[in-house]
Design an enzyme around this catalytic site. Structure first.
Site, PDB file in Angstrom:
ATOM      1  N   ARG A  52      -2.909  25.582  -8.998  1.00  0.00           N
ATOM      2  CA  ARG A  52      -1.356  24.741  -8.828  1.00  0.00           C
ATOM      3  C   ARG A  52      -1.674  25.601  -7.407  1.00  0.00           C
ATOM      4  O   ARG A  52      -1.311  24.615  -5.856  1.00  0.00           O
ATOM      5  CB  ARG A  52      -0.333  25.509  -9.162  1.00  0.00           C
ATOM      6  N   ASP A 176       3.026   8.851   9.883  1.00  0.00           N
ATOM      7  CA  ASP A 176       2.747   8.021   8.887  1.00  0.00           C
ATOM      8  C   ASP A 176       1.575   7.155   9.352  1.00  0.00           C
ATOM      9  O   ASP A 176       1.743   5.260   9.958  1.00  0.00           O
ATOM     10  CB  ASP A 176       3.420   6.998   8.354  1.00  0.00           C
ATOM     11  N   LYS A 201      -4.078   4.797  -0.553  1.00  0.00           N
ATOM     12  CA  LYS A 201      -4.283   3.469  -0.299  1.00  0.00           C
ATOM     13  C   LYS A 201      -6.528   3.574   0.433  1.00  0.00           C
ATOM     14  O   LYS A 201      -7.186   3.433  -0.511  1.00  0.00           O
ATOM     15  CB  LYS A 201      -3.629   3.423   1.707  1.00  0.00           C
TER      16      LYS A 201
HETATM   17  C1  LIG Z   1       2.305   3.553  -0.100  1.00  0.00           C
HETATM   18  C2  LIG Z   1       2.412   3.842   1.185  1.00  0.00           C
HETATM   19  C3  LIG Z   1       3.319   5.212   1.553  1.00  0.00           C
HETATM   20  C4  LIG Z   1       3.796   6.244  -0.434  1.00  0.00           C
HETATM   21  O1  LIG Z   1       2.682   6.532  -0.518  1.00  0.00           O
HETATM   22  P1  LIG Z   1       2.373   6.741  -1.970  1.00  0.00           P
HETATM   23  O2  LIG Z   1       0.643   7.734  -2.214  1.00  0.00           O
HETATM   24  O3  LIG Z   1       1.994   5.325  -2.828  1.00  0.00           O
HETATM   25  O4  LIG Z   1       3.568   7.531  -1.811  1.00  0.00           O
HETATM   26  C5  LIG Z   1       4.000   6.158   2.392  1.00  0.00           C
HETATM   27  N1  LIG Z   1       3.889   5.480   3.383  1.00  0.00           N
HETATM   28  C6  LIG Z   1       3.235   4.205   4.242  1.00  0.00           C
HETATM   29  C7  LIG Z   1       2.895   3.121   4.858  1.00  0.00           C
HETATM   30  C8  LIG Z   1       2.539   4.034   2.440  1.00  0.00           C
HETATM   31  O5  LIG Z   1       1.430   2.356   2.124  1.00  0.00           O
END
Ligand SMILES: *Cc1c(COP(=O)(O)O)cnc(C)c1O
Length: 384
Positions: A52, A176, A201
């Site tokens: 962890r 982000d 992604k």
């Molecule tokens: C999918 C996504 C998230 C969240 O990520 P997860 O891995 O699904 O928790 C946050 N920001 C953006 C722009 C995303 O496309």
């Protein structure tokens, strides 16, 4: 050896990796172990005690992602939203944050449904208008969250302008950068303090692992706090997840370039199509954020959205008729996906009901264009 850092294609193959010292294996083994042996004197000379708190696969992934983004340190989590949760955990009641009004819908749900009772002061603003951000910040503002390109309307935030406003307000700027990846956008070059990716992604890139990462440009008390949050709140990615993500990263630059080129071709096709009311793609000169995107990005990414003439029924009809695209949420994988965004976002959605979002995969682009052309036919007949 030159002092210039290697290009991103080279980093994607080599950063954080070395041949396995015990066997010479080219590809790292997966360290499926929870615990590590101590020396006779009780010490941990190899740096690992319990998975962890640290694991070799996670360490390799973090070193690789820090190098790709050009930051000091990366902290890997078990999902993108776990990163957002760790950041919110660093706040105390009454702290203020600034968030884009079109922030990823899961972030809104996290604030509302998990942290609803925490008394966090949130201003939702139009991040494409720096004046609104400057008006929103206050002495209690702890961070300004940006997401660019945004989801699903691919709006572009001027990162340099927002980073400067946050800096002057004594707040941390966060980007982000999931839709752009380190291949297309370098938020640290524009003064951003922290970069976040849902590695689910493009970074892992094959729709088979959920993960997230936060990367700090410099060491900071907040970055240390987030490391403790990873280790002791415990939303850690498994060794196998880290290994899969590392495998995906090897082809990240190639994938993202091909996906961006195909998305531009598809955006141009849709833009000319009589059944299409509007296309959202930052690579189109008609897009409101095009000029900033040209300055801030290398290419425009593999995501685009469009509105068909009509309403939800017509959009659903197109999604039902395509055959190469798969009707599914998420993005950034090898398969092209089509999604009726308002229905996944639920009742709080601000997305128009006739909007479809596309994640362009790695299929032949002409096959994708043909698929959309036949999918749009029933709707076009109505509007001829
Ligand atoms: C999918 C996504 C998230 C969240 O990520 P997860 O891995 O699904 O928790 C946050 N920001 C953006 C722009 C995303 O496309």
């Amino acid at each position: 050896m030159s002092k210039r850092p290697p290009h991103i294609e080279t980093l994607a193959i080599h950063a954080g990796r070395s041949t396995d010292p015990s066997t010479g294996a080219l590809v790292a083994p997966i360290y499926l172990t929870t615990t590590f042996e101590r020396d006779a004197d009780g010490s941990y000379p190899r740096g690992y005690s319990y998975s962890r708190t640290e694991n070799p696969n996670r360490g390799q992934l973090e070193a690789c992602l820090a190098a790709l983004e050009g930051g000091r340190e990366a902290v890997a989590f078990s999902s993108g939203l776990a990163v957002a949760a760790a950041l919110i955990h660093s706040l105390t009641p009454g702290d203020h944050i600034v968030v884009p009004s079109d922030v990823y819908h899961g972030f809104r749900k996290l604030l509302d449904q998990v942290f609803g009772a925490w008394n966090i002061d949130v201003s939702f603003v139009d991040m494409t208008d720096p004046a609104q951000v400057a008006d929103a910040v206050k002495p209690t503002t702890r961070f300004v969250w940006t997401e660019t390109p945004s989801n699903p309307s691919l709006r572009i935030t001027d990162l340099a302008a927002i980073a400067e406003i946050a800096r002057k307000a004594g707040a941390v700027s966060v980007c982000d950068s999931t839709f752009a990846t380190p291949v297309l956008q370098r938020p640290f070059d524009f003064g951003i303090d922290l970069v976040v990716h849902s590695t689910t992604k493009y970074i892992s890139g094959h729709s088979d692992v959920v993960g997230g990462v936060l990367i700090g440009k410099e060491f900071s008390p907040l970055l240390e706090h987030l490391r403790r949050s990873q280790q002791f709140a415990g939303a850690v990615p498994s060794p196998f997840d880290c290994w899969l993500t590392m495998r995906g990263i090897e082809t990240l630059p190639l994938r993202v370039r091909t996906q961006s080129d195909s998305a531009l071709r598809i955006a141009n096709f849709l833009n000319e199509h009589p059944a299409v009311e509007r296309v959202y793609y930052p690579g189109l000169p008609s897009h409101s954020g095009h000029a900033i995107a040209v300055r801030q990005m290398v290419r425009f990414g593999g995501m685009l959205s469009f509105q068909v003439h009509g309403g939800a029924a017509e959009a659903m009809q197109v999604a039902a008729a395509v055959q190469v695209f798969t009707r599914a949420t998420s993005l950034g994988g090898t398969h092209s996906l089509i999604e009726h965004r308002a229905s996944i976002e639920g009742p709080l959605s601000r997305t128009p009901p006739n909007l479809l979002r596309l994640s362009i995969g790695l299929e032949n682009v002409e096959d994708l264009v043909e698929d959309l052309e036949s999918g749009l036919k029933p709707v076009s007949n109505k509007w001829d």
